[in-house]
Every structure is written in structure tokens, then in C-alpha cells.
Design a protein around this motif. Structure first.
Motif, PDB file in Angstrom:
ATOM      1  N   TYR A 227       0.875  -1.182   0.000  1.00 52.76           N
ATOM      2  CA  TYR A 227       0.000   0.000   0.000  1.00 52.76           C
ATOM      3  C   TYR A 227       0.906   1.223   0.000  1.00 52.76           C
ATOM      4  CZ  TYR A 227      -3.990   2.949   1.359  1.00 52.76           C
ATOM      5  OH  TYR A 227      -4.979   3.905   1.408  1.00 52.76           O
ATOM      6  N   VAL A 228       1.386   1.594  -1.169  1.00 47.25           N
ATOM      7  CA  VAL A 228       2.378   2.654  -1.299  1.00 47.25           C
ATOM      8  C   VAL A 228       1.946   3.667  -2.345  1.00 47.25           C
ATOM      9  CG1 VAL A 228       4.320   1.213  -0.579  1.00 47.25           C
ATOM     10  CG2 VAL A 228       3.658   1.254  -2.987  1.00 47.25           C
ATOM     11  N   GLY A 229       2.638   4.807  -2.349  1.00 42.75           N
ATOM     12  CA  GLY A 229       2.356   5.832  -3.347  1.00 42.75           C
ATOM     13  C   GLY A 229       0.994   6.453  -3.161  1.00 42.75           C
ATOM     14  N   ALA A 230       0.411   6.855  -4.270  1.00 46.59           N
ATOM     15  CA  ALA A 230      -0.860   7.578  -4.229  1.00 46.59           C
ATOM     16  C   ALA A 230      -2.069   6.669  -4.396  1.00 46.59           C
ATOM     17  CB  ALA A 230      -0.868   8.654  -5.320  1.00 46.59           C
ATOM     18  N   ALA A 231      -1.872   5.368  -4.377  1.00 48.92           N
ATOM     19  CA  ALA A 231      -2.990   4.440  -4.561  1.00 48.92           C
ATOM     20  C   ALA A 231      -3.988   4.572  -3.415  1.00 48.92           C
ATOM     21  CB  ALA A 231      -2.471   3.012  -4.644  1.00 48.92           C
ATOM     22  N   SER A 232      -5.264   4.463  -3.744  1.00 48.68           N
ATOM     23  CA  SER A 232      -6.310   4.535  -2.725  1.00 48.68           C
ATOM     24  C   SER A 232      -6.477   3.179  -2.061  1.00 48.68           C
ATOM     25  CB  SER A 232      -7.632   4.962  -3.362  1.00 48.68           C
ATOM     26  OG  SER A 232      -8.112   3.936  -4.232  1.00 48.68           O
ATOM     27  N   PHE A 233      -7.145   3.186  -0.915  1.00 49.25           N
ATOM     28  CA  PHE A 233      -7.405   1.928  -0.218  1.00 49.25           C
ATOM     29  C   PHE A 233      -8.249   1.008  -1.094  1.00 49.25           C
ATOM     30  CE2 PHE A 233     -10.395  -0.544   2.389  1.00 49.25           C
ATOM     31  CZ  PHE A 233      -9.501  -1.364   3.040  1.00 49.25           C
ATOM     32  N   GLY A 234      -9.245   1.556  -1.750  1.00 54.97           N
ATOM     33  CA  GLY A 234     -10.110   0.747  -2.606  1.00 54.97           C
ATOM     34  C   GLY A 234      -9.331   0.064  -3.723  1.00 54.97           C
ATOM     35  N   THR A 235      -8.405   0.805  -4.328  1.00 53.43           N
ATOM     36  CA  THR A 235      -7.585   0.231  -5.398  1.00 53.43           C
ATOM     37  C   THR A 235      -6.742  -0.920  -4.873  1.00 53.43           C
ATOM     38  OG1 THR A 235      -7.485   2.337  -6.589  1.00 53.43           O
ATOM     39  CG2 THR A 235      -5.773   0.716  -7.084  1.00 53.43           C
ATOM     40  N   SER A 236      -6.139  -0.721  -3.707  1.00 54.78           N
ATOM     41  CA  SER A 236      -5.313  -1.763  -3.110  1.00 54.78           C
ATOM     42  C   SER A 236      -6.154  -2.982  -2.732  1.00 54.78           C
ATOM     43  CB  SER A 236      -4.593  -1.219  -1.867  1.00 54.78           C
ATOM     44  OG  SER A 236      -3.808  -2.215  -1.262  1.00 54.78           O
ATOM     45  N   LEU A 237      -7.330  -2.752  -2.184  1.00 58.32           N
ATOM     46  CA  LEU A 237      -8.218  -3.852  -1.806  1.00 58.32           C
ATOM     47  C   LEU A 237      -8.598  -4.686  -3.029  1.00 58.32           C
ATOM     48  CD1 LEU A 237     -10.068  -5.351   0.184  1.00 58.32           C
ATOM     49  CD2 LEU A 237     -11.804  -3.593  -0.228  1.00 58.32           C
ATOM     50  N   ARG A 238      -8.946  -4.033  -4.119  1.00 55.29           N
ATOM     51  CA  ARG A 238      -9.323  -4.768  -5.334  1.00 55.29           C
ATOM     52  C   ARG A 238      -8.131  -5.547  -5.900  1.00 55.29           C
ATOM     53  NH1 ARG A 238     -12.312   0.014  -5.949  1.00 55.29           N
ATOM     54  NH2 ARG A 238     -10.673   0.994  -7.186  1.00 55.29           N
ATOM     55  N   ARG A 239      -6.932  -4.976  -5.784  1.00 56.47           N
ATOM     56  CA  ARG A 239      -5.744  -5.672  -6.281  1.00 56.47           C
ATOM     57  C   ARG A 239      -5.515  -6.966  -5.497  1.00 56.47           C
ATOM     58  NH1 ARG A 239      -2.078  -2.068  -5.131  1.00 56.47           N
ATOM     59  NH2 ARG A 239      -2.295  -0.918  -7.083  1.00 56.47           N
ATOM     60  N   VAL A 240      -5.680  -6.885  -4.173  1.00 58.70           N
ATOM     61  CA  VAL A 240      -5.519  -8.084  -3.344  1.00 58.70           C
ATOM     62  C   VAL A 240      -6.599  -9.106  -3.669  1.00 58.70           C
ATOM     63  CG1 VAL A 240      -5.599  -8.953  -0.977  1.00 58.70           C
ATOM     64  CG2 VAL A 240      -4.343  -6.855  -1.487  1.00 58.70           C
ATOM     65  N   ALA A 241      -7.819  -8.644  -3.885  1.00 63.13           N
ATOM     66  CA  ALA A 241      -8.925  -9.555  -4.187  1.00 63.13           C
ATOM     67  C   ALA A 241      -8.713 -10.295  -5.501  1.00 63.13           C
ATOM     68  CB  ALA A 241     -10.243  -8.780  -4.230  1.00 63.13           C
ATOM     69  N   ARG A 242      -7.976  -9.703  -6.431  1.00 59.98           N
ATOM     70  CA  ARG A 242      -7.726 -10.346  -7.721  1.00 59.98           C
ATOM     71  C   ARG A 242      -6.537 -11.308  -7.676  1.00 59.98           C
ATOM     72  NH1 ARG A 242      -8.596  -4.994  -9.824  1.00 59.98           N
ATOM     73  NH2 ARG A 242      -6.332  -4.744  -9.967  1.00 59.98           N
ATOM     74  N   ALA A 243      -5.750 -11.268  -6.602  1.00 61.31           N
ATOM     75  CA  ALA A 243      -4.528 -12.068  -6.527  1.00 61.31           C
ATOM     76  C   ALA A 243      -4.847 -13.535  -6.225  1.00 61.31           C
ATOM     77  CB  ALA A 243      -3.597 -11.506  -5.462  1.00 61.31           C
ATOM     78  N   SER A 244      -4.067 -14.404  -6.818  1.00 64.07           N
ATOM     79  CA  SER A 244      -4.201 -15.837  -6.534  1.00 64.07           C
ATOM     80  C   SER A 244      -2.917 -16.325  -5.869  1.00 64.07           C
ATOM     81  CB  SER A 244      -4.447 -16.614  -7.831  1.00 64.07           C
ATOM     82  OG  SER A 244      -3.368 -16.434  -8.739  1.00 64.07           O
ATOM     83  N   GLY A 245      -3.068 -17.360  -5.072  1.00 62.98           N
ATOM     84  CA  GLY A 245      -1.899 -17.948  -4.420  1.00 62.98           C
ATOM     85  C   GLY A 245      -1.196 -17.027  -3.450  1.00 62.98           C
ATOM     86  N   LEU A 246      -1.920 -16.064  -2.880  1.00 64.36           N
ATOM     87  CA  LEU A 246      -1.302 -15.070  -2.001  1.00 64.36           C
ATOM     88  C   LEU A 246      -1.278 -15.562  -0.556  1.00 64.36           C
ATOM     89  CD1 LEU A 246      -0.118 -12.182  -1.866  1.00 64.36           C
ATOM     90  CD2 LEU A 246      -2.444 -11.354  -1.405  1.00 64.36           C
ATOM     91  N   SER A 247      -0.147 -15.371   0.102  1.00 59.83           N
ATOM     92  CA  SER A 247      -0.023 -15.737   1.508  1.00 59.83           C
ATOM     93  C   SER A 247       0.718 -14.636   2.250  1.00 59.83           C
ATOM     94  CB  SER A 247       0.734 -17.062   1.663  1.00 59.83           C
ATOM     95  OG  SER A 247       2.074 -16.946   1.233  1.00 59.83           O
TER      96      SER A 247
END
Length: 290
Positions: A227-247
């Protein structure tokens, strides 16, 4: 410029693309599951401060997002139903202002908003967050109900009061977790640990326990949750939701007493533990059902 207005060189360009992203329908279901979990937490009201319930909600968020929780290293201090830590004590085991031994100051490197969820899923304890979080819609209110302590990084004159508040919580026997790097980095170990909040451990005679946090996808290091730079929380949340195999891995290092050490020495020793973990062979991992 204040002691706590720390900047990181990491930007959104540091965040790599998700390996094998899940289908859009799967991501949508994950976001819906997170929304449902947040809704349940909101309906919990003041009961959310109960450690067992708080841990359950944190694990539910990880599970909803498809994130596997792994623990390594030594145990983190356990938490009694009344919120008091059961593993922390001073060097001689004596309490310093409460009816029992002080709690433990848990310190970790900082990568993502998901760090707080991962810590709460292992050791549900009050966190220290920037005051901006208190103003976030819904999440800010939930953070307050969960016992979060807030620090105004733009008002350096309030720092002694914040340190005193942390020390009071530690003296009461409860643990406190915080991110002394004061900002997020795209990968561990992050920036230098700021020493100010370690004064609370000195004042309370509380032990310090360093923790290393890291993220992987299919076994390889990942910057997707950063969660860095100018990204919003919503953008970061959606990025995590799209990730597979994340631990996410929570690796706890042996605690050490604060007796006889200055806050500068405590900060240096804690950061050395976190940095050293990156060079040491990884111990056996324990996957925690979420």
C-alpha cells in the motif's frame, strides 16, 4: 516536517502485477465476502474489542480475500479474554504499575494495510495507527471499537501524550502492536525504525517482541499487497482480491527485556532482528486456517 512525517521511496510502480489473477467473478465474490465480514464486525459494536472475536473477524477477512496465513518463529504472547497479555514481563518478571506483569510491545515492518489484519489474526491486541485512519468511513469507527490507539503525525507536540498512552496500556498488562517504520514500503525490511514509541516500553518496563511480515504468491515474494504511493485503499483492496496464491507470513522473533536499554538501543535491536530474518533460512511454516 515532523518526527513522524516519514516518506518512502516506494511508489505504485513498485507494485508488481498479480501472477495468474483470479477471474473477475471470483474477485467480486471475495469483495462481497469482505463486505459481509465488515458488516458483521460493525454489528458487533463494542464487543469487537473482545480478543477472541477480533481474531475471528481478522481471520475472516483473510479467508474472504483468499489469503493464506502462515506463522513462523517463536510464539507471540497469548491474550486472555479480558485483553491482558499472558506472555509479557519485565526482565525480572515484576509488574511496573499494574497488578501483574506488563504487556509486550510488538513491533513489525510495514508493507500494507493487510499487515494489521494479519497481526490481529495471530495476536488480537490494540494497534497504533495514524490519526487519519480514525476518519476513514466505517473502517475508522471499527478501528476505534477494536481498541486502536491513534497518533497525530503532524502534531509532534502530542507525541509525548501518545507515548504515555501506550505505556499506560502496557502497564495494565495488555500488549500493543505498532509499526515503528512509520510508513509503508513495498517489501521487507522497509525503512529505519523510529525510536520514539520505544520509550513506552522503557517507561512501562515492558519487553519488546520484533515481528517480520512478508507476502508471497505461489512461494515467490510478492509486492501485490503493498500500500504505497498515491494508490487509494479501494484500489489496493481490489488488487488483493484479484490475486491468486497469495499468503502472508507472520514471523515472530524472541522478545527481549527493555530494562537497562534506551529507546534508541531498543529500536536498533528490534530492527536487527527483523533484518536478520531475511538472511536466515526460513523455519518450518505453520498454516493457520482462516
Amino acid at each position: 516536517m515532523t518526527l513522524w512525517r516519514v516518506t518512502s521511496p516506494c511508489t505504485v510502480r513498485c507494485v508488481g502485477p498479480s501472477a495468474q489473477p483470479v477471474p473477475a467473478t471470483t474477485a467480486a465474490r471475495r469483495l462481497a465476502a469482505v463486505t459481509a465480514t465488515v458488516g458483521r464486525a460493525f454489528r458487533d459494536g463494542e464487543r469487537l474489542a473482545d480478543p477472541l472475536l477480533l481474531r475471528e473477524r481478522a481471520r475472516s477477512v483473510l479467508g474472504a480475500l483468499g489469503v493464506t496465513l502462515e506463522t513462523q518463529g517463536v510464539p507471540l504472547p497469548s491474550v486472555a479474554p479480558d485483553g491482558r497479555g499472558t506472555g509479557g514481563s519485565g526482565a525480572d518478571g515484576r509488574a511496573t504499575g499494574g497488578t501483574g506483569p506488563p504487556g509486550t510491545l510488538i513491533v513489525a515492518n510495514h508493507i500494507s494495510w493487510l499487515d494489521a489484519v494479519a497481526l490481529l489474526a495471530v495476536v488480537p491486541t490494540p494497534l497504533l495507527a495514524k490519526r487519519d485512519v480514525a476518519g476513514w468511513p466505517v473502517l475508522g469507527r471499527l478501528a476505534g471499537r477494536a481498541g486502536t490507539l491513534f497518533l497525530d503525525r503532524d502534531a509532534v507536540r502530542t507525541l509525548p501524550d501518545a507515548v504515555a498512552e501506550i505505556a499506560a496500556v502496557l502497564r495494565s498488562g495488555r500488549n500493543v502492536a505498532l509499526f515503528p517504520g512509520a510508513t509503508t514500503w513495498c517489501a521487507p525490511p522497509g525503512g529505519a525504525f523510529r525510536r520514539a514509541t520505544f520509550q513506552a516500553a522503557v517507561d512501562a518496563g515492558a519487553p519488546v517482541q520484533p515481528v517480520s511480515l512478508g507476502y508471497r504468491q505461489f512461494g515467490a515474494p510478492s509486492t501485490v499487497p503493498a500500500y504505497v504511493g498515491a494508490a487509494s485503499f479501494g484500489t489496493s483492496l481490489r488488487r488483493v482480491a484479484r490475486a491468486s496464491g497469495l499468503s502472508v507470513t507472520v514471523r515472530a522473533h524472541p522478545p527481549f527485556a527493555s530494562d537497562g536499554l534506551t529507546r534508541r538501543e531498543l529500536a536498533a535491536r528490534a530492527q536487527a532482528s527483523v533484518r536478520g530474518a531475511l538472511e536466515a533460512p526460513a523455519p518450518t511454516r505453520l498454516r493457520v486456517p482462516v
